[in-house]
Design an enzyme around this catalytic site. Structure first.
Site, PDB file in Angstrom:
ATOM      1  N   SER A   5       0.858  -1.185   0.000  1.00 19.64           N
ATOM      2  CA  SER A   5       0.000   0.000   0.000  1.00 19.64           C
ATOM      3  C   SER A   5       0.891   1.231   0.000  1.00 19.64           C
ATOM      4  O   SER A   5       2.101   1.128   0.254  1.00 19.64           O
ATOM      5  CB  SER A   5      -0.882  -0.004   1.259  1.00 19.64           C
ATOM      6  OG  SER A   5      -1.523   1.238   1.462  1.00 19.64           O
ATOM      7  N   TYR A  41      -2.585  -1.179  10.175  1.00 25.69           N
ATOM      8  CA  TYR A  41      -2.567  -1.332   8.731  1.00 25.69           C
ATOM      9  C   TYR A  41      -1.183  -1.001   8.165  1.00 25.69           C
ATOM     10  O   TYR A  41      -0.636  -1.764   7.357  1.00 25.69           O
ATOM     11  CB  TYR A  41      -3.626  -0.427   8.104  1.00 25.69           C
ATOM     12  CG  TYR A  41      -3.840  -0.654   6.626  1.00 25.69           C
ATOM     13  CD1 TYR A  41      -4.620  -1.708   6.175  1.00 25.69           C
ATOM     14  CD2 TYR A  41      -3.265   0.184   5.677  1.00 25.69           C
ATOM     15  CE1 TYR A  41      -4.827  -1.925   4.831  1.00 25.69           C
ATOM     16  CE2 TYR A  41      -3.464  -0.024   4.323  1.00 25.69           C
ATOM     17  CZ  TYR A  41      -4.245  -1.071   3.899  1.00 25.69           C
ATOM     18  OH  TYR A  41      -4.437  -1.290   2.563  1.00 25.69           O
TER      19      TYR A  41
END
Length: 285
Positions: free
Chosen positions: A140, A153
């Site tokens: 990401s 995350y």
């Protein structure tokens, strides 16, 4: 890889979002597909969109090592081989580190990182047996920077990035090429489906979803196209979206100041809060 025609491509998280778009893109290029997701209904919906493409579906919880090992064995039995693996399955979790529990942190990490780890462990023997193969791990932009409210995350996506980088060096003398993917804001349902930390307030969850909707500019189809192009051109590092390139540039140029600068930029792009919400936050502080 020069072509994906007749390649056997394994895609996790294929029931929606980027995973579904990847299945459609790969099918259009003549690949045979082994599609996995934890949600059987959404997985079959993806399969129904592929027409006459050769595709099999597998309900798999990627956080479970035995389940992924069994998945790899079934793919070998059904197809005889695997030439592309895309570890795409992932989840999100709202809340600061103080607001989430250790159990919630572990839940996310077991899917986002260990799901990648298990996929690589059990499918690499199949990939190495091919004349040419490709491994894709989805990180990401939060594997490039770590914003507030994304401790779990970001930790998982930094872990995917570091693991993939080290693994790629170990696979240099094998037929397996490796890509690490850093998508920016992709218009998927990951924000809608995200869990909220045990101590987060409803208002915080709503604001986080609104911010995501504001910055998610790239379609899953566009993201899938970029990834597949990266496979065909053996790109080791794949950025998706103008925001990903912007974040990558800033964090390279100003590695210490970039988190604060990018946080300010996100604030400017975010929807304005209603007066009542501002008062609520002021009272809490």
């Amino acid at each position: 890889m020069k072509t994906l025609k007749n390649a056997v491509a394994v895609v996790t998280g294929a029931g929606s979002g980027i995973g579904r778009a990847l299945a459609q893109n790969l099918a259009a290029k003549g690949a045979q597909l082994a599609l996995a997701d934890v949600n059987s209904a959404s997985l079959e919906e993806t399969r129904s969109l592929l027409g006459s493409a050769e595709a099999r579906t597998y309900v798999v919880d990627v956080s479970n090592a035995s389940a992924v090992e069994s998945f790899a064995a079934r793919v070998k039995q059904d197809f005889g081989r695997a030439s592309v693996l895309i570890n795409n399955a992932g989840v999100a979790l709202y809340g600061t580190f103080a607001e989430i529990t250790l159990e919630e942190f572990d839940w996310l990490f077991r899917i986002n990182f260990y799901g990648v780890l298990y996929g690589c462990k059990f499918f690499l023997p199949l990939l190495k047996a091919e004349p040419e193969a490709h491994l894709v791990n989805i990180s990401s932009v939060f594997g490039l920077i770590g914003p507030a409210g994304q401790t779990a995350y970001a930790a998982s996506k930094f872990a995917v990035r570091g693991f993939t980088q080290a693994l790629s060096r170990e696979l240099l003398e094998t037929p397996v090429s490796v890509s690490c993917v850093h998508p920016g804001g992709i218009r998927t349902r990951i924000a809608d489906n995200a869990r909220a930390g045990a101590a987060t307030r409803v208002g915080e969850q709503t604001q986080a979803r609104e911010r995501f909707d504001q910055v998610a500019r790239t379609s899953p189809e566009k993201a899938a196209g970029v990834i597949v192009n990266g496979i065909l051109h053996k790109k080791a590092r794949i950025l998706i979206g103008a925001d990903a390139y912007q974040i990558d540039f800033v964090q390279r140029l100003l590695p210490v100041r970039s988190p604060a600068l990018l946080a300010k930029l996100m604030e400017l792009k975010a929807p304005k809060e209603k007066p009542a919400a501002k008062q609520e936050i002021h009272t809490r502080s």
